[in-house]
Design an enzyme around this catalytic site. Structure first.
Site, PDB file in Angstrom:
ATOM      1  N   ASP A  90       0.793  -1.140   0.204  1.00  0.00           N
ATOM      2  CA  ASP A  90      -0.021  -0.019   0.154  1.00  0.00           C
ATOM      3  C   ASP A  90       0.938   1.315   0.015  1.00  0.00           C
ATOM      4  O   ASP A  90       1.786   1.135  -0.728  1.00  0.00           O
ATOM      5  CB  ASP A  90      -0.790   0.029   1.235  1.00  0.00           C
ATOM      6  CG  ASP A  90      -2.193   0.582   1.051  1.00  0.00           C
ATOM      7  OD1 ASP A  90      -2.493   1.953   0.996  1.00  0.00           O
ATOM      8  OD2 ASP A  90      -3.281  -0.275   1.378  1.00  0.00           O
TER       9      ASP A  90
ATOM     10  N   HIS B 114      -3.284   5.530   3.828  1.00  0.00           N
ATOM     11  CA  HIS B 114      -4.109   4.454   3.359  1.00  0.00           C
ATOM     12  C   HIS B 114      -3.837   3.425   3.990  1.00  0.00           C
ATOM     13  O   HIS B 114      -4.190   2.260   4.912  1.00  0.00           O
ATOM     14  CB  HIS B 114      -4.402   4.666   1.895  1.00  0.00           C
ATOM     15  CG  HIS B 114      -5.303   3.269   1.433  1.00  0.00           C
ATOM     16  ND1 HIS B 114      -4.891   2.181   0.856  1.00  0.00           N
ATOM     17  CD2 HIS B 114      -6.791   3.258   1.391  1.00  0.00           C
ATOM     18  CE1 HIS B 114      -6.213   1.447   0.527  1.00  0.00           C
ATOM     19  NE2 HIS B 114      -7.022   2.315   0.968  1.00  0.00           N
TER      20      HIS B 114
ATOM     21  N   SER C  57     -11.576  -1.253   0.059  1.00  0.00           N
ATOM     22  CA  SER C  57     -10.260  -1.576   0.697  1.00  0.00           C
ATOM     23  C   SER C  57     -10.140  -1.660   2.108  1.00  0.00           C
ATOM     24  O   SER C  57      -9.138  -1.821   2.749  1.00  0.00           O
ATOM     25  CB  SER C  57      -9.484  -0.219   0.327  1.00  0.00           C
ATOM     26  OG  SER C  57      -9.509   0.886   0.732  1.00  0.00           O
TER      27      SER C  57
END
Length: 602
Positions: A166, A227, A399
């Site tokens: 990520d 994220h 996600s």
């Protein structure tokens, strides 16, 4: 051993699935053209037995015809070659979709070229939401949530490494103890923002960008989302750490942060090599991974088919023994058109809402394997560009669903050796079918919502995922005793405190008619509890008051019988105490629920 047959839509589908062939990536992959994305790099895979000498002549010929210089940068761990298009000055040249397609077809005229594809950008698959929500009922409820609280009696993921591929990681006190050494795979120093290319520091430098900085979205800008840290916290944030923050679903697993997404996203070439490295494979110029992961989480996507490079990397990771979990994407579209969710050998995850239905934004289709709640409160940094300090925020999107599936995979693997296919099957066969999508021929959400408790109980009962079967609920005894011994301060002058208690393992049944509740109020320091100052109530899963246990009377009866037969069993029950007096040293010391049918914890 009692079993019940479990199918997604009957025997016909099983026979169809058994005879289906894997999708094959096109030799010239133009599937991303519709996204109108400019790129500067291509990935060329040579046919078996062909060497790079033949490729050089082909690149020189195609480059002359297009007015570009095509320069080989390196051979990837997948075997393909990364090629950069350059202008006459030797700088990277952005190619529009039409020019990219012409150039790829020209290179593919050489029969030694097995496949060619753009080194496209992938993005995080999430949408931020209001940061002030503080509850996560989807983790603790059956049929609309993951039914996790009961599963923690069986496994918390101890001993399993989960790679979060990520944006990297930021320092966070609710997560740091569960973070191992990782790696930064971003090749482009400008995208990485750390002054160099690949290095051993997966620190998230922020993925914000201004208008005009990203060629695929020239009119857009965005703030940093942190994220990767949000995904990591959903999986392995610390639990029982002085009431701080949140609890990760697999809170004894370890996170291996692998940075592939920076400013504007991340490239297929970087992500593919990160997959191989994270699972324990070799990548040229990169040290061996000292913490190979058994689960790889990819909460990212892009439009287009599953490319040869991506599929080769996934195949290598699975061959290394890793479960590859992928977010389906948030385009309210068929997942067939988004990568890597449309690749083979991945667990593709759709998102559900708080009613247990497929979420309106979630991608769907026959390639969905399972679903999970598409919202999560988790760890972040509060900075809008660079890091500014730790915090928490709710994000919504597939996600946030994917890391819940990765967590369950880790919890399964902590209980014994299983192959990636066995782990996938255990999650499928022991989930909850969702009537609005499990049997929908078009908007499919796969086998339905994961159920952590039933899956871990099946593992404990000897089920291994090799057969399409699951234990029937009556095979397991229902737990009968639930207790919270944590102290909750009851503020004075008309304020209240709420102490939660998680009831689990009731398999959708309501509470019993003859339950017993026991509670204790305590004073810190001097003084005593004045019963006339307090109202105490038992509140059920849906926020309804089951019984007012005490209402400012003279006698505090701390053990009472209740009729909970009209109220949902599984989920968070609460003891709520309101203090009308002035004493500021009163606490809910502890409380418990006992259901008939046995005594003591299961």
């Amino acid at each position: 051993m009692p079993t019940s047959s479990v199918t997604k839509a009957g025997l016909a589908l099983i026979l169809l699935s058994a005879t289906a062939t894997a999708a094959t990536a096109p030799r010239v992959d133009t599937s991303a053209e519709a996204a109108n994305v400019a790129i500067s790099r291509l990935i060329v895979k040579l046919a078996p037995g062909k060497d790079s000498g033949a490729l050089s002549a082909t690149l020189e010929r195609a480059g002359r015809a297009s007015g570009r210089r095509l320069t080989p940068l390196r051979q990837l761990a997948t075997g393909g070659w990364l090629i950069q298009a350059e202008d006459s000055a030797g700088s990277a040249a952005l190619l529009g979709p039409d020019e990219t397609a012409r150039l790829m077809h020209d290179v593919a005229r050489d029969p030694s070229v097995a496949s060619i594809e753009p080194d496209r950008l992938l993005k995080p698959a999430f949408t931020p939401n209001d940061e002030h929500y503080v509850l996560q009922p989807w983790y603790f409820r059956e049929r609309v949530g993951t039914n996790t609280a009961g599963a923690w009696h069986y496994s918390t993921g101890a001993g399993v490494n989960v790679a979060v591929i990520d944006t990297g990681i930021v320092p966070h006190s609710d997560l740091a103890a569960n973070v191992l050494d990782g790696y930064d795979f971003i090749t482009d120093a400008a995208a990485a923002r750390d002054g160099d290319g690949r290095d051993a520091n997966p620190n998230d430098e922020g993925d914000w960008y201004a208008v005009g900085e990203c060629p695929d979205v020239p009119g857009d800008s965005k703030f940093s989302g942190w994220h990767g840290t949000h995904v990591a916290g959903s999986i392995a944030a610390l639990a029982n750490n002085a009431s701080k923050g949140i609890a990760g679903m697999a809170h004894h697993a370890k996170i291996v942060p692998v940075r592939v997404l920076g400013r504007c996203g991340g490239t297929v070439s970087d992500i593919a090599e990160a997959l191989i490295w994270a699972s324990g494979g070799a990548v040229s110029g990169t040290p061996v991974n000292a913490n190979p992961a058994s689960v790889l989480n990819l909460s990212l996507n892009a439009p287009g088919s599953c490319s040869t490079t991506m599929q080769d990397a996934i195949d290598a990771a699975v061959a290394n023994g890793a479960v590859v979990v992928v977010a389906a994407g948030n385009n309210a579209s068929n997942v067939d058109y988004y990568t890597p969710a449309n690749c083979e050998q991945v667990v593709t995850v759709a998102a559900t809402d708080l009613q247990g239905q497929i979420h309106p934004y979630s991608n769907y289709g026959d390639r969905i394997d399972v679903a999970a709640p598409g919202q999560a409160l988790s760890t972040i940094d509060v900075g809008t560009t660079v890091q500014a300090g730790e915090g928490y925020r709710i994000y919504i999107g597939t996600s946030t669903a994917a890391p819940q599936v990765s967590s369950l995979a880790a919890m399964i693997l902590a209980e014994g050796p299983f192959t990636p296919r066995q782990v996938e099957n255990l999650m499928k066969y022991n989930g909850t079918a969702l009537l609005d999508c499990t049997f929908d021929a078009v908007k499919s959400c796969g086998w339905g919502l994961i159920d952590a408790l039933h899956t871990l109980r099946a593992v404990g009962a000897g089920y291994d995922g090799n057969a399409v079967s699951t234990p029937i609920p009556s095979f397991f005894p229902k737990p009968t005793y639930f207790e919270n011994t944590a102290n909750y301060y009851v503020p004075a002058t008309g304020l209240y405190a709420s102490s939660p208690n998680t009831v689990w393992g009731q398999y959708g049944a309501n509470g019993p008619a003859g339950a017993i509740v026991n509670f204790k109020l305590a004073v810190r320091g001097t003084g005593s509890v004045n019963p006339r100052d307090f109202r105490i109530a038992l509140v059920g899963v849906n926020g309804s008051t089951i019984k007012v246990l005490h209402d400012r009377g003279t006698v505090l009866t701390t053990t009472q019988s209740i009729n909970a037969s009209a109220f949902t069993g599984d989920g968070i029950w609460s003891l709520v105490a309101k203090n009308f007096g002035t004493a500021n040293n009163v606490y809910i010391d502890s409380w418990s629920l006992s259901f008939p049918g046995g005594g003591g914890p299961l």
